[in-house]
Design a protein around this motif. Structure first.
Motif, PDB file in Angstrom:
ATOM      1  N   VAL A   1       0.871  -1.171   0.000  1.00 56.36           N
ATOM      2  CA  VAL A   1       0.000   0.000   0.000  1.00 56.36           C
ATOM      3  C   VAL A   1       0.909   1.223   0.000  1.00 56.36           C
ATOM      4  N   LEU A   2       1.001   1.869  -1.155  1.00 56.31           N
ATOM      5  CA  LEU A   2       1.924   2.984  -1.351  1.00 56.31           C
ATOM      6  C   LEU A   2       1.209   4.328  -1.331  1.00 56.31           C
ATOM      7  N   THR A   3       1.979   5.368  -1.088  1.00 54.00           N
ATOM      8  CA  THR A   3       1.465   6.722  -1.271  1.00 54.00           C
ATOM      9  C   THR A   3       1.178   6.916  -2.760  1.00 54.00           C
ATOM     10  N   PRO A   4       0.359   7.886  -3.125  1.00 56.16           N
ATOM     11  CA  PRO A   4       0.026   8.077  -4.536  1.00 56.16           C
ATOM     12  C   PRO A   4       1.239   8.252  -5.444  1.00 56.16           C
ATOM     13  N   ASP A   5       2.319   8.859  -4.920  1.00 60.25           N
ATOM     14  CA  ASP A   5       3.510   9.040  -5.750  1.00 60.25           C
ATOM     15  C   ASP A   5       4.438   7.833  -5.729  1.00 60.25           C
ATOM     16  N   GLY A   6       4.091   6.794  -4.971  1.00 64.01           N
ATOM     17  CA  GLY A   6       4.869   5.557  -4.958  1.00 64.01           C
ATOM     18  C   GLY A   6       6.189   5.623  -4.222  1.00 64.01           C
ATOM     19  N   THR A   7       6.405   6.663  -3.411  1.00 67.42           N
ATOM     20  CA  THR A   7       7.706   6.804  -2.752  1.00 67.42           C
ATOM     21  C   THR A   7       7.752   6.242  -1.332  1.00 67.42           C
ATOM     22  N   ARG A   8       6.583   5.918  -0.752  1.00 73.88           N
ATOM     23  CA  ARG A   8       6.557   5.431   0.626  1.00 73.88           C
ATOM     24  C   ARG A   8       5.478   4.374   0.789  1.00 73.88           C
ATOM     25  N   GLU A   9       5.784   3.350   1.572  1.00 72.57           N
ATOM     26  CA  GLU A   9       4.807   2.292   1.851  1.00 72.57           C
ATOM     27  C   GLU A   9       4.076   2.607   3.150  1.00 72.57           C
ATOM     28  N   ARG A  10       2.752   2.590   3.084  1.00 73.67           N
ATOM     29  CA  ARG A  10       1.934   2.854   4.256  1.00 73.67           C
ATOM     30  C   ARG A  10       1.555   1.566   4.976  1.00 73.67           C
ATOM     31  N   GLY A  11       1.591   0.450   4.254  1.00 74.42           N
ATOM     32  CA  GLY A  11       1.243  -0.840   4.839  1.00 74.42           C
ATOM     33  C   GLY A  11       1.203  -1.904   3.761  1.00 74.42           C
ATOM     34  N   CYS A  12       0.553  -3.021   4.062  1.00 75.39           N
ATOM     35  CA  CYS A  12       0.427  -4.127   3.099  1.00 75.39           C
ATOM     36  C   CYS A  12      -0.908  -4.842   3.282  1.00 75.39           C
ATOM     37  N   VAL A  13      -1.364  -5.462   2.206  1.00 77.28           N
ATOM     38  CA  VAL A  13      -2.564  -6.303   2.216  1.00 77.28           C
ATOM     39  C   VAL A  13      -2.196  -7.644   1.615  1.00 77.28           C
ATOM     40  N   TYR A  14      -2.526  -8.733   2.322  1.00 72.29           N
ATOM     41  CA  TYR A  14      -2.210 -10.083   1.859  1.00 72.29           C
ATOM     42  C   TYR A  14      -3.497 -10.890   1.685  1.00 72.29           C
ATOM     43  N   ILE A  15      -3.610 -11.546   0.548  1.00 75.99           N
ATOM     44  CA  ILE A  15      -4.761 -12.409   0.268  1.00 75.99           C
ATOM     45  C   ILE A  15      -4.221 -13.817   0.024  1.00 75.99           C
ATOM     46  N   SER A  16      -4.642 -14.761   0.848  1.00 77.21           N
ATOM     47  CA  SER A  16      -4.105 -16.117   0.736  1.00 77.21           C
ATOM     48  C   SER A  16      -5.188 -17.158   0.984  1.00 77.21           C
ATOM     49  N   PRO A  17      -4.931 -18.416   0.610  1.00 72.84           N
ATOM     50  CA  PRO A  17      -5.901 -19.481   0.863  1.00 72.84           C
ATOM     51  C   PRO A  17      -6.129 -19.647   2.365  1.00 72.84           C
ATOM     52  N   SER A  18      -7.308 -20.083   2.725  1.00 74.29           N
ATOM     53  CA  SER A  18      -7.622 -20.285   4.139  1.00 74.29           C
ATOM     54  C   SER A  18      -7.254 -21.696   4.597  1.00 74.29           C
ATOM     55  N   PRO A  19      -6.589 -21.814   5.750  1.00 78.46           N
ATOM     56  CA  PRO A  19      -6.309 -23.135   6.304  1.00 78.46           C
ATOM     57  C   PRO A  19      -7.515 -23.692   7.052  1.00 78.46           C
ATOM     58  N   VAL A  20      -8.561 -22.865   7.189  1.00 85.38           N
ATOM     59  CA  VAL A  20      -9.746 -23.251   7.952  1.00 85.38           C
ATOM     60  C   VAL A  20     -10.901 -23.528   7.003  1.00 85.38           C
ATOM     61  N   PRO A  21     -11.501 -24.710   7.071  1.00 87.14           N
ATOM     62  CA  PRO A  21     -12.651 -25.022   6.217  1.00 87.14           C
ATOM     63  C   PRO A  21     -13.782 -24.014   6.425  1.00 87.14           C
ATOM     64  N   GLY A  22     -14.482 -23.727   5.341  1.00 84.72           N
ATOM     65  CA  GLY A  22     -15.583 -22.785   5.418  1.00 84.72           C
ATOM     66  C   GLY A  22     -15.233 -21.386   4.966  1.00 84.72           C
TER      67      GLY A  22
END
Length: 199
Positions: free
Chosen positions: A117-138
């Protein structure tokens, strides 16, 4: 690597048609009998929000990512990994790059998707978002989010979580998504994952 070099590399990265990716969330994902994401699903490679943009984490962003998580070691150990294993003060440049390369490979292989998650100008990272498979059924997927301590104190954690929830609901093909530490408290999530160890 000098900041000016990173900025130029990031610009090239953002212009590249093939997406890159990112971080420690995919470690929980179990091997799946079927693909996590269908081969014909167009995985987002750049998304713009109000005051930020998401791009897949990868080698071109290693310095920006490193600076972000190393600025918030204690904060992330308490709120994200809840472990001293990551981040920690001794992470080397080589380890940081290896992590980015591994995340890029998982993204390219459609195994998990990590975004900076970058600033609009791409010079600094504000955080991250991760999307992955779930180890938990359902659950079809697990979404994990972190922001730096400075961004957390400024209220960006709530803003990003609300935005990411809407984005995943509308742009991804999941029926049910787990948000550990948010819609599911960590204690409950830990119990669920302990009851369903990865094979």
């Amino acid at each position: 690597m000098k900041p000016s070099t990173i900025t130029a590399a990031a610009a090239l990265f953002l212009a590249a048609p093939a997406p890159f990716p990112a971080s420690p969330a995919a470690a929980e994902a179990p091997a799946a009998a079927r693909p996590f994401i269908a081969t014909d699903f167009p995985v987002p490679s750049r998304i713009e929000g109000k005051g930020f943009q998401l791009v897949p984490l990868g080698p071109a962003l290693v310095k920006i990512d490193f600076d972000a998580y190393m600025s918030s070691i204690e904060h992330l150990q308490k709120t994200f990994t809840r472990s001293a294993a990551w981040p920690h003060p001794g992470i080397t440049d080589a380890e940081a790059m290896a992590d980015m390369q591994a995340e890029a490979a998982r993204f390219a292989g459609r195994e998990s998707f990590a975004y900076s998650v970058l600033t609009p100008d791409g010079t600094r990272e504000r955080g991250c978002v991760y999307i992955s498979p779930s180890p938990v059924p359902g659950y079809d997927a697990v979404v994990r989010i972190w922001v730096t301590k400075a961004e957390y104190d400024a209220g960006f954690d709530r803003e990003l979580t609300a935005w990411a929830t809407r984005w995943v609901e509308t742009a991804w093909p999941f029926r049910k998504v787990a948000y550990p530490g948010r819609t599911i408290d960590w204690q409950t999530w830990d119990a669920l994952t302990a009851a369903n160890p990865a094979k």
